[in-house]
Design an enzyme around this catalytic site. Structure first.
Site, PDB file in Angstrom:
ATOM      1  N   GLY A  33       0.830  -1.209   0.000  1.00 21.93           N
ATOM      2  CA  GLY A  33       0.000   0.000   0.000  1.00 21.93           C
ATOM      3  C   GLY A  33       0.865   1.260   0.000  1.00 21.93           C
ATOM      4  O   GLY A  33       0.593   2.225  -0.720  1.00 21.93           O
ATOM      5  N   HIS A  34       1.933   1.238   0.814  1.00 20.21           N
ATOM      6  CA  HIS A  34       2.850   2.397   0.841  1.00 20.21           C
ATOM      7  C   HIS A  34       3.574   2.532  -0.499  1.00 20.21           C
ATOM      8  O   HIS A  34       3.823   3.642  -0.963  1.00 20.21           O
ATOM      9  CB  HIS A  34       3.879   2.243   1.967  1.00 20.21           C
ATOM     10  CG  HIS A  34       3.285   2.251   3.339  1.00 20.21           C
ATOM     11  ND1 HIS A  34       3.203   1.124   4.114  1.00 20.21           N
ATOM     12  CD2 HIS A  34       2.738   3.255   4.073  1.00 20.21           C
ATOM     13  CE1 HIS A  34       2.635   1.430   5.276  1.00 20.21           C
ATOM     14  NE2 HIS A  34       2.343   2.706   5.269  1.00 20.21           N
ATOM     15  N   SER A 182      -2.554  -3.408   5.641  1.00 21.25           N
ATOM     16  CA  SER A 182      -2.351  -2.559   6.819  1.00 21.25           C
ATOM     17  C   SER A 182      -1.113  -3.059   7.543  1.00 21.25           C
ATOM     18  O   SER A 182      -0.860  -4.277   7.575  1.00 21.25           O
ATOM     19  CB  SER A 182      -3.565  -2.680   7.749  1.00 21.25           C
ATOM     20  OG  SER A 182      -3.227  -2.247   9.052  1.00 21.25           O
TER      21      SER A 182
END
Ligand code: PAF
Length: 277
Positions: A33-34, A182
């Site tokens: 995600g990053h 996450s």
């Protein structure tokens, strides 16, 4: 090009180039995600700065600040692979003066939905984000849609305080089975992970409905099916700009947001949908 690692604000000031800057604020434990946030930053500015700082101000007394995953060396590898120019990784002492008095207040938006469960959380987020904006001075900053209310309060801060930075929201990245990525997913056992899939399943089921009432009840039914291993905190259908609940008369884009505890880990997820009559 070598990655510059700035461990304090003086090193950061030296590392800043002459071109435009895109900032990706993170608390580390970087994942796919990053990487997607960094890629969104790279196409928007000459220089990409990633901040890595586990911000004590945004954790409540019973939250996971001390055990929050810290994987600095692996994070630097991710930044190198993604062509980041500067990593800003200040210490808490460099970030916060011991006699600090002033902080940012998120207002009513900071006290509802996620803010009702985490008092003071959004004040802590806004305080560190404003400090990062002042230290890095980016033209653009990228935040994940996964933290939809965080994105909304940051947009609100930028508007209310006349900050000269463009805020870009980047789509949530999911595992093939739907689990939103996450840093906290690493706390989940295999069994917890299977239970946690009810969050994205509920959001998908809700998003397939057409009215606010049906969206809420369908999503709620899927969460209830997960049984007692899923401890629901909230399920909310809200206006994406204000995070206030919408009713059946509402038209336009809405966020269906959920938070739940699974095996002691608190997870959040959301989906953006469109309500029409
Ligand atoms: O989303 C996060 O990782 C954090 O809340 C942020 C924006 C880096 C502020 O500490």
């Amino acid at each position: 090009m070598d990655l510059i690692v700035a461990g304090n604000r003086d090193d950061l000031a030296k590392a800043r180039g002459t071109g435009s800057v895109a900032l990706v604020p993170t608390m580390g434990a970087l994942h796919e995600g990053h990487r997607s946030l960094i890629r969104a930053a790279r196409v928007r500015a000459d220089q990409v700065v990633v901040s890595i700082f586990v911000n004590p101000l945004q954790f409540g007394p019973n939250e996971d600040f001390s055990r929050y995953p810290r994987t600095f060396d692996a994070d630097l590898d991710v930044c190198r692979e993604e062509g980041v120019h500067v990593v800003f990784a200040p210490s808490p002492e460099d970030m916060y003066r011991p006699d600090r008095q002033v902080s940012v207040c998120a207002g009513e938006m900071g006290t509802i939905v996620e803010g009702a469960s985490r008092p003071g959380h959004f004040d802590g987020v806004l305080t560190v984000v404003l400090k990062l904006f002042n230290l890095v001075r980016p033209e653009v900053a990228i935040f994940g849609q996964k933290d939809a209310q965080q994105l909304a309060v940051i947009r609100r801060m930028v508007a209310d305080l006349d900050l000269a930075v463009e805020i870009v929201g980047a789509p949530t990245v999911r595992e093939p089975d739907g689990l939103a990525l996450s840093s906290r997913n690493r706390y989940l056992s295999a069994r917890d992970r299977a239970v946690a899939l009810a969050l994205s399943r509920a959001l998908r089921a809700g998003a397939a409905e057409l009215t606010a009432g049906a969206i809420r009840s369908t999503a709620r039914a899927v969460l209830d099916e997960a049984g007692p291993d899923l401890d629901l905190d909230y399920l909310a259908l809200v206006d994406p700009a204000t995070f206030k609940e919408v009713d059946d008369a509402y038209e336009g884009s809405a966020v269906l947001a959920v938070a739940a505890r699974v095996g002691g880990t608190r997870l959040i997820d959301n989906v953006v949908l469109s309500l029409r009559h």
